[in-house]
Design an enzyme around this catalytic site. Sequence first.
Site, PDB file in Angstrom:
ATOM      1  N   LYS A   1       0.835  -1.213   0.000  1.00 27.68           N
ATOM      2  CA  LYS A   1       0.000   0.000   0.000  1.00 27.68           C
ATOM      3  C   LYS A   1       0.868   1.260   0.000  1.00 27.68           C
ATOM      4  CE  LYS A   1      -2.015  -1.102   3.903  1.00 27.68           C
ATOM      5  NZ  LYS A   1      -1.271  -2.348   4.209  1.00 27.68           N
TER       6      LYS A   1
ATOM      7  N   ARG B   1      -9.734   1.261   8.474  1.00 32.22           N
ATOM      8  CA  ARG B   1      -9.310  -0.085   8.841  1.00 32.22           C
ATOM      9  C   ARG B   1     -10.356  -0.825   9.652  1.00 32.22           C
ATOM     10  NH1 ARG B   1      -3.294   0.628   8.680  1.00 32.22           N
ATOM     11  NH2 ARG B   1      -2.468  -1.384   9.255  1.00 32.22           N
TER      12      ARG B   1
ATOM     13  N   ARG C   1      11.801  -5.830   4.795  1.00 32.82           N
ATOM     14  CA  ARG C   1      11.631  -4.377   4.653  1.00 32.82           C
ATOM     15  C   ARG C   1      12.607  -3.599   5.540  1.00 32.82           C
ATOM     16  NH1 ARG C   1       5.828  -1.920   5.433  1.00 32.82           N
ATOM     17  NH2 ARG C   1       5.925  -3.101   7.373  1.00 32.82           N
TER      18      ARG C   1
ATOM     19  N   ARG D   1      11.400  -1.806  11.002  1.00 35.54           N
ATOM     20  CA  ARG D   1      10.304  -1.346  11.857  1.00 35.54           C
ATOM     21  C   ARG D   1      10.136  -2.273  13.046  1.00 35.54           C
ATOM     22  NH1 ARG D   1       5.206   0.148   8.039  1.00 35.54           N
ATOM     23  NH2 ARG D   1       4.109  -1.048   9.640  1.00 35.54           N
TER      24      ARG D   1
ATOM     25  N   ARG E   1      -0.633  -8.561  13.573  1.00 37.25           N
ATOM     26  CA  ARG E   1      -1.137  -7.605  12.565  1.00 37.25           C
ATOM     27  C   ARG E   1      -1.968  -8.329  11.515  1.00 37.25           C
ATOM     28  NH1 ARG E   1       4.235  -5.273  10.672  1.00 37.25           N
ATOM     29  NH2 ARG E   1       3.006  -4.094   9.179  1.00 37.25           N
TER      30      ARG E   1
END
Length: 220
Positions: free
Chosen positions: A16, A91, A130, A163, A174
């Site tokens: 996203k 969300r 990431r 992160r 998540r």
Amino acid sequence: MASVRVVLLGPPGAGKGTQAKLLRERFEACQISTGDILRKAVADKTPLGTEAERYLNRGELVPDDVIVGLVGERLQQKDCAEGFVLDGFPRTLPQAESLEDILKAMALPLDRVLSIQVPHQIIVQRLAGRRNCQECGTLYHMNFDPPRNGETCDRCNGRLQQRDDDREETITTRLRVYESQTAPLVNYYRQRGNLREIDGVGKVEDIQKRIIDALGRPAN
Ligand code: AP5
């Protein structure tokens, strides 16, 4: 000039943020990434950040009223007047209903809601690899889009970081939270007729092309 008013839906790691940035650059639109706003608030130790930090660290959602107020204010800002890309909001169903109210009051209908779909196994690979630059925020993936110099940013030489919520146990939470609280929005928007499903597997530029096609309008 063509612009967009669009929501990007999708599980963690669906791409996203990657696609929102490209859309913002292509169209005259602001990018509202609620995760980025919250992480900045945490780093700056603002009252919002202090409240949000425990939710982010656990991989849970920040309360609806906090996030709705934040997005409502951001949408009023000048750079969003011509269009917006919402990444990470709404969300939950209450957030979606609030967004509808906010946009109705501003007489700004949503063009499209794009649901980016990526299989679980690929999501885990994307999140595990990431990294982002501590200085300028540039996003990398250690396998799919690695920095030239190993652990520093190609743009500014800043250090890369992972992160906090990309740890394995938080990723599991998540994904569970996405399935229980956010996935129902796919049907919510399907019933309203503005949902398009996007295959989120493949090269970044190919996915962007699918998104542009789904928007059904020429780029600038
Ligand atoms: P948020 O920051 O929104 O996290 P998320 O939804 O879990 O999404 P991600 O940022 O992890 O992934 P992404 O889909 O943007 O993928 P990306 O482009 O980075 O939210 C974080 C937290 O904030 C939440 O858990 C919650 O606590 C809170 N929060 C935020 N919004 C909230 C709200 N509305 N209500 C309540 N709480 C909220 O890509 C991932 C990786 O893959 C990158 O390394 C990238 O380079 C790579 N990649 C991308 N596309 C491709 C591709 N096509 N091929 C190969 N690699 C790719």
